[in-house]
Design a protein around this motif. Sequence first.
Motif, PDB file in Angstrom:
ATOM      1  N   GLY A 184       9.829   4.133   3.473  1.00  0.00           N
ATOM      2  CA  GLY A 184      11.049   5.307   2.582  1.00  0.00           C
ATOM      3  C   GLY A 184      10.866   5.125   1.137  1.00  0.00           C
ATOM      4  O   GLY A 184      11.263   6.119  -0.028  1.00  0.00           O
ATOM      5  N   ASN A 203       8.381   5.693  -8.118  1.00  0.00           N
ATOM      6  CA  ASN A 203      10.177   5.589  -7.843  1.00  0.00           C
ATOM      7  C   ASN A 203      10.724   4.135  -7.338  1.00  0.00           C
ATOM      8  O   ASN A 203      11.217   3.450  -8.492  1.00  0.00           O
ATOM      9  CB  ASN A 203      11.377   5.481  -6.987  1.00  0.00           C
ATOM     10  N   SER A 239       8.792   5.881  -2.739  1.00  0.00           N
ATOM     11  CA  SER A 239       7.748   6.951  -3.641  1.00  0.00           C
ATOM     12  C   SER A 239       6.725   6.006  -4.811  1.00  0.00           C
ATOM     13  O   SER A 239       7.662   4.833  -5.600  1.00  0.00           O
ATOM     14  CB  SER A 239       8.040   8.217  -4.183  1.00  0.00           C
ATOM     15  N   ARG A 240       5.657   5.905  -5.044  1.00  0.00           N
ATOM     16  CA  ARG A 240       4.962   4.492  -5.670  1.00  0.00           C
ATOM     17  C   ARG A 240       5.898   4.743  -6.929  1.00  0.00           C
ATOM     18  O   ARG A 240       5.788   3.750  -8.256  1.00  0.00           O
ATOM     19  CB  ARG A 240       3.862   4.726  -6.005  1.00  0.00           C
ATOM     20  N   SER A 257       0.416  -1.012  -0.089  1.00  0.00           N
ATOM     21  CA  SER A 257       0.061  -0.006  -0.022  1.00  0.00           C
ATOM     22  C   SER A 257       0.663   1.533   0.166  1.00  0.00           C
ATOM     23  O   SER A 257       1.685   1.205   0.372  1.00  0.00           O
ATOM     24  CB  SER A 257      -0.671  -0.297   1.377  1.00  0.00           C
ATOM     25  N   ASP A 258       0.438   2.291  -0.022  1.00  0.00           N
ATOM     26  CA  ASP A 258       0.771   3.682  -0.433  1.00  0.00           C
ATOM     27  C   ASP A 258       1.877   3.779   0.926  1.00  0.00           C
ATOM     28  O   ASP A 258       2.713   4.696   0.974  1.00  0.00           O
ATOM     29  CB  ASP A 258       0.414   4.300  -0.703  1.00  0.00           C
ATOM     30  N   ARG A 259       0.858   3.796   2.226  1.00  0.00           N
ATOM     31  CA  ARG A 259       1.410   4.076   3.707  1.00  0.00           C
ATOM     32  C   ARG A 259       2.550   3.126   3.610  1.00  0.00           C
ATOM     33  O   ARG A 259       3.652   3.319   4.504  1.00  0.00           O
ATOM     34  CB  ARG A 259       0.356   3.120   4.367  1.00  0.00           C
ATOM     35  N   ASP A 260       2.980   1.874   3.713  1.00  0.00           N
ATOM     36  CA  ASP A 260       3.531   0.841   3.754  1.00  0.00           C
ATOM     37  C   ASP A 260       4.952   1.503   2.770  1.00  0.00           C
ATOM     38  O   ASP A 260       6.058   1.589   4.072  1.00  0.00           O
ATOM     39  CB  ASP A 260       3.533  -0.297   3.218  1.00  0.00           C
ATOM     40  N   LEU A 261       4.875   2.042   1.530  1.00  0.00           N
ATOM     41  CA  LEU A 261       5.955   2.102   0.548  1.00  0.00           C
ATOM     42  C   LEU A 261       6.437   3.597   1.459  1.00  0.00           C
ATOM     43  O   LEU A 261       7.404   2.939   1.466  1.00  0.00           O
ATOM     44  CB  LEU A 261       5.628   2.752  -0.704  1.00  0.00           C
ATOM     45  N   CYS A 262       5.300   4.245   2.002  1.00  0.00           N
ATOM     46  CA  CYS A 262       5.763   5.218   2.791  1.00  0.00           C
ATOM     47  C   CYS A 262       6.572   5.251   3.774  1.00  0.00           C
ATOM     48  O   CYS A 262       7.779   5.675   4.428  1.00  0.00           O
ATOM     49  CB  CYS A 262       5.058   6.762   3.121  1.00  0.00           C
ATOM     50  N   ASP A 263       6.694   4.178   4.646  1.00  0.00           N
ATOM     51  CA  ASP A 263       7.015   3.859   5.685  1.00  0.00           C
ATOM     52  C   ASP A 263       8.503   3.115   5.460  1.00  0.00           C
ATOM     53  O   ASP A 263       9.448   3.587   5.860  1.00  0.00           O
ATOM     54  CB  ASP A 263       6.409   2.872   6.302  1.00  0.00           C
TER      55      ASP A 263
END
Length: 68
Positions: free
Chosen positions: A51, A56, A53-54, A43-49
């Motif tokens: 570091g 990338n 970005s989708r 998820s976007d949240r997991d990717l943000c954790d």
Amino acid sequence: MAHAIYPQSYQVANEPSLFARVGKAFADRRAYLEIYRELAAHSDRDLCDLGISRHNIRDIARQAVHGA
């Protein structure tokens, strides 16, 4: 007089054969797709954790397989 031609004699020293290069290309592509799919499944949240970005994900997968 007949001459025997051996394809191995035409291979440049220390250069991988065509089959080795094609095999490596397939293996690299498989590894790239596996990394890409694994990261894209988050998820976007997991990717943000993490570091990341989708947009990338492709670059990260490419660097993981081919190096910097």
